[in-house]
Design a protein around this motif. Structure first.
Motif, PDB file in Angstrom:
ATOM      1  N   ASP A   1       0.835  -1.205   0.000  1.00  0.00           N
ATOM      2  CA  ASP A   1       0.000   0.000   0.000  1.00  0.00           C
ATOM      3  C   ASP A   1       0.872   1.258   0.000  1.00  0.00           C
ATOM      4  O   ASP A   1       2.094   1.193  -0.013  1.00  0.00           O
ATOM      5  N   LEU A   2       0.211   2.396   0.001  1.00  0.00           N
ATOM      6  CA  LEU A   2       0.904   3.671  -0.211  1.00  0.00           C
ATOM      7  C   LEU A   2       1.913   3.978   0.887  1.00  0.00           C
ATOM      8  O   LEU A   2       3.010   4.444   0.609  1.00  0.00           O
TER       9      LEU A   2
ATOM     10  N   ARG B   1       5.029   1.941   0.535  1.00  0.00           N
ATOM     11  CA  ARG B   1       5.773   2.394  -0.643  1.00  0.00           C
ATOM     12  C   ARG B   1       6.483   3.710  -0.366  1.00  0.00           C
ATOM     13  O   ARG B   1       7.587   3.950  -0.870  1.00  0.00           O
ATOM     14  N   MET B   2       5.867   4.564   0.460  1.00  0.00           N
ATOM     15  CA  MET B   2       6.535   5.821   0.822  1.00  0.00           C
ATOM     16  C   MET B   2       7.803   5.557   1.617  1.00  0.00           C
ATOM     17  O   MET B   2       8.793   6.277   1.474  1.00  0.00           O
TER      18      MET B   2
ATOM     19  N   MET C   1       2.811  15.801   3.024  1.00  0.00           N
ATOM     20  CA  MET C   1       1.586  16.118   2.281  1.00  0.00           C
ATOM     21  C   MET C   1       1.003  14.875   1.623  1.00  0.00           C
ATOM     22  O   MET C   1      -0.216  14.651   1.669  1.00  0.00           O
ATOM     23  N   VAL C   2       1.876  14.069   1.011  1.00  0.00           N
ATOM     24  CA  VAL C   2       1.390  12.860   0.341  1.00  0.00           C
ATOM     25  C   VAL C   2       0.803  11.885   1.358  1.00  0.00           C
ATOM     26  O   VAL C   2      -0.270  11.302   1.132  1.00  0.00           O
TER      27      VAL C   2
ATOM     28  N   ALA D   1      -2.595  13.202   2.564  1.00  0.00           N
ATOM     29  CA  ALA D   1      -3.637  12.987   1.549  1.00  0.00           C
ATOM     30  C   ALA D   1      -3.971  11.502   1.447  1.00  0.00           C
ATOM     31  O   ALA D   1      -5.138  11.131   1.260  1.00  0.00           O
ATOM     32  N   GLY D   2      -2.956  10.648   1.577  1.00  0.00           N
ATOM     33  CA  GLY D   2      -3.206   9.216   1.519  1.00  0.00           C
ATOM     34  C   GLY D   2      -4.040   8.738   2.688  1.00  0.00           C
ATOM     35  O   GLY D   2      -4.930   7.903   2.524  1.00  0.00           O
TER      36      GLY D   2
ATOM     37  N   THR E   1      -7.713  10.072   2.171  1.00  0.00           N
ATOM     38  CA  THR E   1      -8.496   9.397   1.147  1.00  0.00           C
ATOM     39  C   THR E   1      -8.430   7.886   1.277  1.00  0.00           C
ATOM     40  O   THR E   1      -8.758   7.182   0.335  1.00  0.00           O
ATOM     41  N   LYS E   2      -7.994   7.397   2.448  1.00  0.00           N
ATOM     42  CA  LYS E   2      -8.049   5.968   2.786  1.00  0.00           C
ATOM     43  C   LYS E   2      -7.214   5.104   1.856  1.00  0.00           C
ATOM     44  O   LYS E   2      -7.616   4.017   1.488  1.00  0.00           O
ATOM     45  N   HIS E   3      -6.036   5.590   1.479  1.00  0.00           N
ATOM     46  CA  HIS E   3      -5.141   4.771   0.669  1.00  0.00           C
ATOM     47  C   HIS E   3      -4.248   3.921   1.556  1.00  0.00           C
ATOM     48  O   HIS E   3      -3.039   3.950   1.425  1.00  0.00           O
ATOM     49  N   LEU E   4      -4.815   3.212   2.477  1.00  0.00           N
ATOM     50  CA  LEU E   4      -3.977   2.388   3.338  1.00  0.00           C
ATOM     51  C   LEU E   4      -4.771   1.174   3.776  1.00  0.00           C
ATOM     52  O   LEU E   4      -6.000   1.178   3.756  1.00  0.00           O
ATOM     53  N   HIS E   5      -4.027   0.137   4.142  1.00  0.00           N
ATOM     54  CA  HIS E   5      -4.654  -1.041   4.715  1.00  0.00           C
ATOM     55  C   HIS E   5      -4.582  -0.896   6.228  1.00  0.00           C
ATOM     56  O   HIS E   5      -3.493  -1.008   6.805  1.00  0.00           O
ATOM     57  N   PRO E   6      -5.692  -0.661   6.900  1.00  0.00           N
ATOM     58  CA  PRO E   6      -5.629  -0.432   8.350  1.00  0.00           C
ATOM     59  C   PRO E   6      -5.108  -1.642   9.106  1.00  0.00           C
ATOM     60  O   PRO E   6      -4.534  -1.498  10.183  1.00  0.00           O
TER      61      PRO E   6
ATOM     62  N   LEU F   1      -1.970   8.922  -5.942  1.00  0.00           N
ATOM     63  CA  LEU F   1      -0.852   9.172  -5.025  1.00  0.00           C
ATOM     64  C   LEU F   1       0.292   8.195  -5.260  1.00  0.00           C
ATOM     65  O   LEU F   1       1.459   8.553  -5.105  1.00  0.00           O
ATOM     66  N   ASP F   2      -0.033   6.972  -5.644  1.00  0.00           N
ATOM     67  CA  ASP F   2       1.033   6.024  -5.997  1.00  0.00           C
ATOM     68  C   ASP F   2       1.822   6.531  -7.189  1.00  0.00           C
ATOM     69  O   ASP F   2       3.055   6.422  -7.238  1.00  0.00           O
TER      70      ASP F   2
ATOM     71  N   LEU G   1       4.102   9.385  -6.108  1.00  0.00           N
ATOM     72  CA  LEU G   1       5.258   8.863  -5.381  1.00  0.00           C
ATOM     73  C   LEU G   1       6.276   8.243  -6.340  1.00  0.00           C
ATOM     74  O   LEU G   1       7.484   8.481  -6.220  1.00  0.00           O
TER      75      LEU G   1
ATOM     76  N   ALA H   1      -0.819  16.368  -4.067  1.00  0.00           N
ATOM     77  CA  ALA H   1      -1.333  15.857  -2.798  1.00  0.00           C
ATOM     78  C   ALA H   1      -2.364  16.811  -2.200  1.00  0.00           C
ATOM     79  O   ALA H   1      -3.289  16.375  -1.515  1.00  0.00           O
TER      80      ALA H   1
ATOM     81  N   ARG I   1     -12.283   6.388  -6.085  1.00  0.00           N
ATOM     82  CA  ARG I   1     -12.379   4.950  -6.304  1.00  0.00           C
ATOM     83  C   ARG I   1     -13.757   4.446  -5.908  1.00  0.00           C
ATOM     84  O   ARG I   1     -14.405   5.004  -5.030  1.00  0.00           O
TER      85      ARG I   1
ATOM     86  N   SER J   1      -6.059  -0.530  -3.404  1.00  0.00           N
ATOM     87  CA  SER J   1      -4.667  -0.206  -3.730  1.00  0.00           C
ATOM     88  C   SER J   1      -3.938  -1.340  -4.428  1.00  0.00           C
ATOM     89  O   SER J   1      -3.008  -1.940  -3.958  1.00  0.00           O
TER      90      SER J   1
END
Lengths: 131, 92
Positions: free
Chosen positions: A39-40, A43-44, A92-93, A96-97, A100-105, B31-32, B35, B79, B86, B92
């Protein structure tokens, strides 16, 4: 060539060659991390390798190869500029991630922002995190 | 020794750039892609540094700094204005 005749030039060349190869491998590590992590957020984590340590090693290689003292302040300024801008954009990234829920909790070991978001939502009368 | 180092780093950086470009093309979210584009700029900066070190000049230093400015401004802007479009979250 006996060990006594190894000049300082050869030592500096070797050290800078090692720095260059390791700094290039940082970029490869970041690319592998980008391709393989799920996930984001993870990757960061991988993406910061060439931006800080890789650039540090390569700028050291430049300074060693040029063999003059006055380039070092210029290289330090370039590196510090990178150190100042990279965390801001990563923040910032990441923000924003998260928003906008770009993660696996389930992959997070601790979510310290969750309580703050809940508290702010309750204080402002929101039930959802609509921005 | 320097031609060998140049070959090794060229191969390694080409593989890294290919990986970053694959992530830009495939990346499920905006965002991916941002990055991965940032990483691609870092790889480009690494190539400029290696060129400076091998050929012993400083011509690319301003280009290196401006690349980091472009990466900073680009990722902060995207960002700031990203929105969730989605259908189902956490894909993701």
């Amino acid at each position: 060539m006996s060990p006594e005749t190894i000049s300082a030039d050869a030592v500096i060349d070797t050290v800078s060659a090692v720095f260059m190869v390791v700094g290039a491998l940082m970029s490869l590590g970041a690319a592998i991390g980008l391709l393989r992590f799920p996930d984001l957020m993870s990757r960061m984590h991988a993406a910061t390798k060439p931006q800080v340590l890789g650039l540090f090693l390569l700028l050291c290689a430049v300074g060693l190869q040029l063999r003059t003292w006055w380039v070092w302040p210029v290289l330090v300024v370039a590196w510090i500029f990178q150190l100042l801008t990279v965390p801001v954009s990563a923040h910032m990234v990441g923000r924003a991630g998260y928003r906008t829920k770009h993660l696996h909790p389930e992959l997070l070991s601790a979510d310290e922002l969750e309580a703050v978001v809940q508290q702010a939502a309750g204080k402002r009368g929101f039930t959802d995190d609509d921005e | 020794m320097m031609p060998l180092v140049l070959t090794i780093t060229a191969v390694v950086l080409s593989l890294a750039a290919a990986g970053a470009i694959i992530r830009i093309a495939r990346g499920p979210s905006l965002l991916d892609r941002v990055l991965a584009a940032d990483v691609l700029l870092a790889i480009l900066g690494a190539a400029l540094c290696i060129d400076m070190a091998v050929n012993r000049h400083l011509n690319n230093l301003m280009l290196l700094v401006s690349i980091s400015i472009i990466g900073f401004v680009g990722s902060v802007t995207v960002a700031r204005f990203v929105a969730d479009r989605r259908k189902q979250p956490n894909e993701s």
